[in-house]
Design a protein around this motif. Structure first.
Motif, PDB file in Angstrom:
ATOM      1  N   ASP A   1       0.794  -1.228   0.000  1.00 47.88           N
ATOM      2  CA  ASP A   1       0.000   0.000   0.000  1.00 47.88           C
ATOM      3  C   ASP A   1       0.821   1.269   0.000  1.00 47.88           C
ATOM      4  O   ASP A   1       0.358   2.314   0.440  1.00 47.88           O
ATOM      5  N   ALA A   2       2.078   1.175  -0.477  1.00 41.32           N
ATOM      6  CA  ALA A   2       2.908   2.379  -0.529  1.00 41.32           C
ATOM      7  C   ALA A   2       2.474   3.279  -1.675  1.00 41.32           C
ATOM      8  O   ALA A   2       2.712   4.481  -1.646  1.00 41.32           O
TER       9      ALA A   2
ATOM     10  N   GLN B   1       3.187   6.711  -0.009  1.00 43.33           N
ATOM     11  CA  GLN B   1       2.050   7.104   0.790  1.00 43.33           C
ATOM     12  C   GLN B   1       2.259   6.786   2.262  1.00 43.33           C
ATOM     13  O   GLN B   1       2.912   5.809   2.613  1.00 43.33           O
ATOM     14  N   VAL B   2       1.674   7.646   3.084  1.00 44.89           N
ATOM     15  CA  VAL B   2       1.782   7.431   4.517  1.00 44.89           C
ATOM     16  C   VAL B   2       0.853   6.288   4.902  1.00 44.89           C
ATOM     17  O   VAL B   2      -0.337   6.322   4.643  1.00 44.89           O
ATOM     18  N   THR B   3       1.414   5.229   5.469  1.00 42.46           N
ATOM     19  CA  THR B   3       0.584   4.096   5.873  1.00 42.46           C
ATOM     20  C   THR B   3       0.628   3.949   7.391  1.00 42.46           C
ATOM     21  O   THR B   3       0.204   2.959   7.946  1.00 42.46           O
TER      22      THR B   3
ATOM     23  N   ALA C   1      -0.142   8.834  11.995  1.00 35.58           N
ATOM     24  CA  ALA C   1       0.039  10.076  11.247  1.00 35.58           C
ATOM     25  C   ALA C   1      -1.242  10.483  10.527  1.00 35.58           C
ATOM     26  O   ALA C   1      -1.445  11.657  10.232  1.00 35.58           O
ATOM     27  N   LEU C   2      -2.095   9.500  10.212  1.00 39.26           N
ATOM     28  CA  LEU C   2      -3.306   9.801   9.440  1.00 39.26           C
ATOM     29  C   LEU C   2      -4.501  10.169  10.315  1.00 39.26           C
ATOM     30  O   LEU C   2      -5.409  10.877   9.875  1.00 39.26           O
TER      31      LEU C   2
ATOM     32  N   LEU D   1      -6.402   3.117   3.474  1.00 40.49           N
ATOM     33  CA  LEU D   1      -6.288   3.249   4.930  1.00 40.49           C
ATOM     34  C   LEU D   1      -7.236   4.331   5.452  1.00 40.49           C
ATOM     35  O   LEU D   1      -7.895   4.165   6.486  1.00 40.49           O
ATOM     36  N   PHE D   2      -7.341   5.435   4.708  1.00 42.24           N
ATOM     37  CA  PHE D   2      -8.289   6.491   5.080  1.00 42.24           C
ATOM     38  C   PHE D   2      -9.695   5.928   5.136  1.00 42.24           C
ATOM     39  O   PHE D   2     -10.459   6.182   6.066  1.00 42.24           O
TER      40      PHE D   2
END
Ligand SMILES: [Zn+2]
Length: 511
Positions: free
Chosen positions: A416-417, A448-450, A454-455, A500-501
Motif C-alpha cells: 500500500d505504498a 504514501q503514509v501508511t 500520522a493519518l 487506509l483512510f
C-alpha cells in the motif's frame, strides 16, 4: 437478417475449421535446403527443387516432421507411424511443378481433440438446452454462470508445403479481379506447412474463435511457429452449414476464406449463419461454394464454386519413399514438448493461488509466462497475486518493462505504498529504462503514509469539518465515504493511503 441469437434457436450451425500453420521456426524449406525467410528480396531463396525443374528430387525436412509430431501429441492425436506423401495436382503459377506435395488418406497425426472452456458473454451463443457435445457422448455441464467445457475433435493434421506468394496490383483490395499486373515471389514456395482439420464439432462463432485462439497458444508454446494471423503464417478457413434443430443430416456447406483475425473469424461466421438462415427460410438453396469475407463491408461474397477432391487427381508421390516413424523419433518429439498452457494455468492456480482468469491469460502466451516467472523470482509469497494483477491489468500498456520493474511495482502496491493509479505512473516512468521503481517513487515523493498515527489527526479534522456528510452517512448514504476519503487525500496533499483512510473513516463512523 435475423440476429444470431434468434437464428440459433431454430437452426443448428455446424462448423468445421481448416487451419494452415507455416513452421516459421525452421531454417529451411520442406523438400530442399533453401532458406526460410519472409524478408529477403523476391525470388532469392529458390532452387531447382522448389522451382519444380525437371529431374530435381525432393528430400523431406526431418525437423519439420518432428514439429508436426509435436503438434499432434500436444493436441491428443494418434501419431501414425506409417504414412506417405501424395501429389495434389492443379495448374496455377504459384506452384511451378503443377502439384502440391501433401498427404493422402493417412496423415502423420489422426483423431485428436482439444477441450474448450467457453465462458462470458460468448457462452450464451450455444442454446442452454444443448447438453451433449458433437461426439455424441461427452455431456456438456453448465456452470451457474452459463460457462461450459466442450471437446472439439480433430480429424487430422497433415504435412504439406506452401505455394508462392502472388501480388496483384491495380485491382480492388489486392485481388486478381480487375488487376492489371501480377507478381510471383517463389521464396515462400515450399515452406513447411501443417494443415489441421477439425471434425464439424463447433456450434457457435465463439467456439470457433476460442478453438483458433487455443490452437495458436498451443503451437506458439511448442515453438514451431510464430502463428501470426496478421502476417499469414497462421491461416484459417471455416466450413459452415445449417440444419433445423433436431435434424441429423448435414446441410450444404459454404467455405469461408480470408480470415485474418480472431474477430474476423467470429464476425464472418456470425454473418454467414444469419445469411444462410435467411436463404433457407425463404425457400432458397445453399450452394457449395467458397466465399470471401470482406471486413470493411461486413459481409461474405462468392469467390468460386468449389472443386471436388477428384479434380486434384491425388496419387502417391513416386519421388518420396513412404515413412516409417520409429518409437525413438516419436519419443524424442514428445520430450521436446514444454509445459502446455492448460497445465501451466492449472499450476498457477494450484501452486500460486492465482485467479483462474489471470492464470489463463498469463499461461496463454509463452513470452508472457516466462516474463511472469522471472518476475516471481525472489518475490515474497504475498506479492505473487499482485504481480499477476500488474501483468494482466497494467503491463500490457507498456512495451519495454523488465521483470524486476514489475516485481518492484507489485511490491510497492502490495504494501500500500502507492495506489493503482500511481503504479501506472511509475511504470510509465521506468518503461524502456533500467530505473528502479522504488527510486522513482521516492524521488517524486509518491510514497504514501501508511502509518495510522500520522493519518488519524487528518481523519479527525475532516470529520469535524464535514458535518453534513457525516449526517448523510448516518442517514444511510454509505457512499458518502468516498467524498470524505477525497477530503482526507486533499488534506494530506495526496500522501495518505486512500485504502487506509477509508478504513479509518468507516471505523470512526460506525463507532
Ligand atoms: Zn529450394
Amino acid at each position: 437478417m435475423r440476429k444470431l441469437e434468434d437464428v440459433l434457436k431454430d437452426w443448428e450451425a455446424v462448423i468445421g475449421l481448416e487451419v494452415h500453420t507455416e513452421l516459421t521456426a525452421l531454417d529451411t524449406k520442406m523438400f530442399c535446403n533453401c532458406r526460410l525467410s519472409h524478408d529477403d528480396p523476391p525470388n532469392t531463396n529458390v532452387c531447382p527443387v522448389c522451382l519444380g525443374m525437371p529431374g530435381a528430387l525432393p528430400v523431406p525436412n526431418r525437423k519439420a516432421i518432428q514439429s508436426i509430431v509435436m503438434a499432434g501429441l500436444a493436441t491428443n492425436c494418434q501419431i501414425m507411424k506409417h504414412s506417405m506423401f501424395y501429389r495434389k495436382h492443379y495448374f496455377y503459377p504459384d506452384m511451378a511443378k503443377n502439384f502440391q506435395t501433401t498427404q493422402g488418406p493417412v496423415a502423420f497425426c489422426m483423431h485428436g481433440h482439444l477441450d474448450l472452456e467457453v465462458e462470458g458473454a460468448g457462452a450464451a451463443e450455444r442454446p442452454l438446452w444443448e447438453d451433449v457435445a458433437a461426439d455424441g457422448e461427452t455431456p456438456i455441464a453448465r456452470a451457474e454462470d452459463g460457462s461450459y467445457t466442450v471437446p472439439i475433435r480433430i480429424l487430422r493434421i497433415h504435412m504439406e508445403e506452401d505455394a508462392a506468394k502472388m501480388v496483384h496490383s491495380g485491382g480492388e483490395e489486392g485481388r486478381i479481379t480487375g488487376a492489371s499486373e501480377s507478381f510471383i515471389d517463389y521464396n515462400r514456395c515450399g515452406t513447411p506447412l501443417i494443415e489441421l482439420v477439425t471434425e464439424p464439432d463447433l456450434r457457435t462463432p465463439e467456439e470457433a474463435r476460442l478453438f483458433m485462439e487455443k490452437l495458436q497458444q498451443t503451437f506458439k508454446t511448442l515453438g514451431i511457429s510464430d502463428c501470426s494471423l496478421e502476417n499469414g503464417s497462421m491461416r484459417c478457413d471455416g466450413n459452415i452449414s445449417l440444419r433445423r434443430r433436431g435434424e441429423t443430416r448435414l446441410g450444404t456447406k459454404a467455405e469461408m476464406k480470408n480470415i485474418n483475425s480472431f474477430k474476423s473469424l467470429h464476425d464472418a461466421l456470425e454473418y454467414e449463419i444469419c445469411r444462410q438462415a435467411e436463404v433457407l427460410e425463404e425457400g432458397g438453396i445453399i450452394y457449395q461454394e467458397t466465399r470471401h469475407w470482406e471486413p470493411s463491408r461486413r459481409r461474405t461474397v462468392v469467390m468460386r464454386v468449389k472443386e471436388t477432391a477428384d479434380d486434384y487427381r491425388l496419387f502417391p508421390d513416386p519421388d518420396l519413399a513412404p515413412f516409417d516413424l520409429t518409437d525413438d523419433f516419436i519419443e524424442e518429439a514428445r520430450a521436446r514438448i514444454p509445459e502446455l498452457p492448460d497445465a501451466k494455468a492449472a499450476r498457477y492456480v494450484a501452486e500460486l493461488g492465482l485467479k483462474r482468469a489471470d492464470a489463463r491469460q498469463i499461461a496463454g502466451d509463452p513470452a508472457v509466462a516466462s516474463f511472469f516467472e522471472e518476475a516471481l523470482e525472489g518475490a515474497p509469497a504475498k506479492v505473487v497475486a499482485t504481480i499477476a494483477n500488474v501483468m494482466v491489468n497494467l503491463a500490457p500498456s507498456f512495451d519495454a518493462l523488465t521483470p524486476a520493474q514489475v516485481r518492484g511495482v507489485a511490491g510497492l502496491l502490495a504494501e500500500d505504498a502507492i495506489t493503482f493509479a500511481q503504479a501506472r505512473e511509475v511504470l510509465e516512468a521506468v518503461n524502456g529504462t533500467d530505473e528502479d521503481p522504488e527510486r522513482v517513487v521516492d524521488e517524486r515523493g509518491m510514497r504514501q503514509v501508511t502509518d495510522t498515527a500520522a493519518l488519524e489527526p487528518i481523519v479527525d479534522e475532516v470529520l469535524a469539518r464535514c458535518t453534513d456528510q457525516v449526517q448523510q452517512y448516518h442517514d444511510g448514504n454509505k457512499k458518502v465515504v468516498g467524498y470524505l476519503v477525497g477530503q482526507c487525500m486533499k488534506a494530506s496533499h495526496g500522501t495518505g493511503n486512500p485504502k487506509l483512510f477509508n478504513k479509518l473513516l468507516t471505523a470512526r463512523l460506525e463507532a
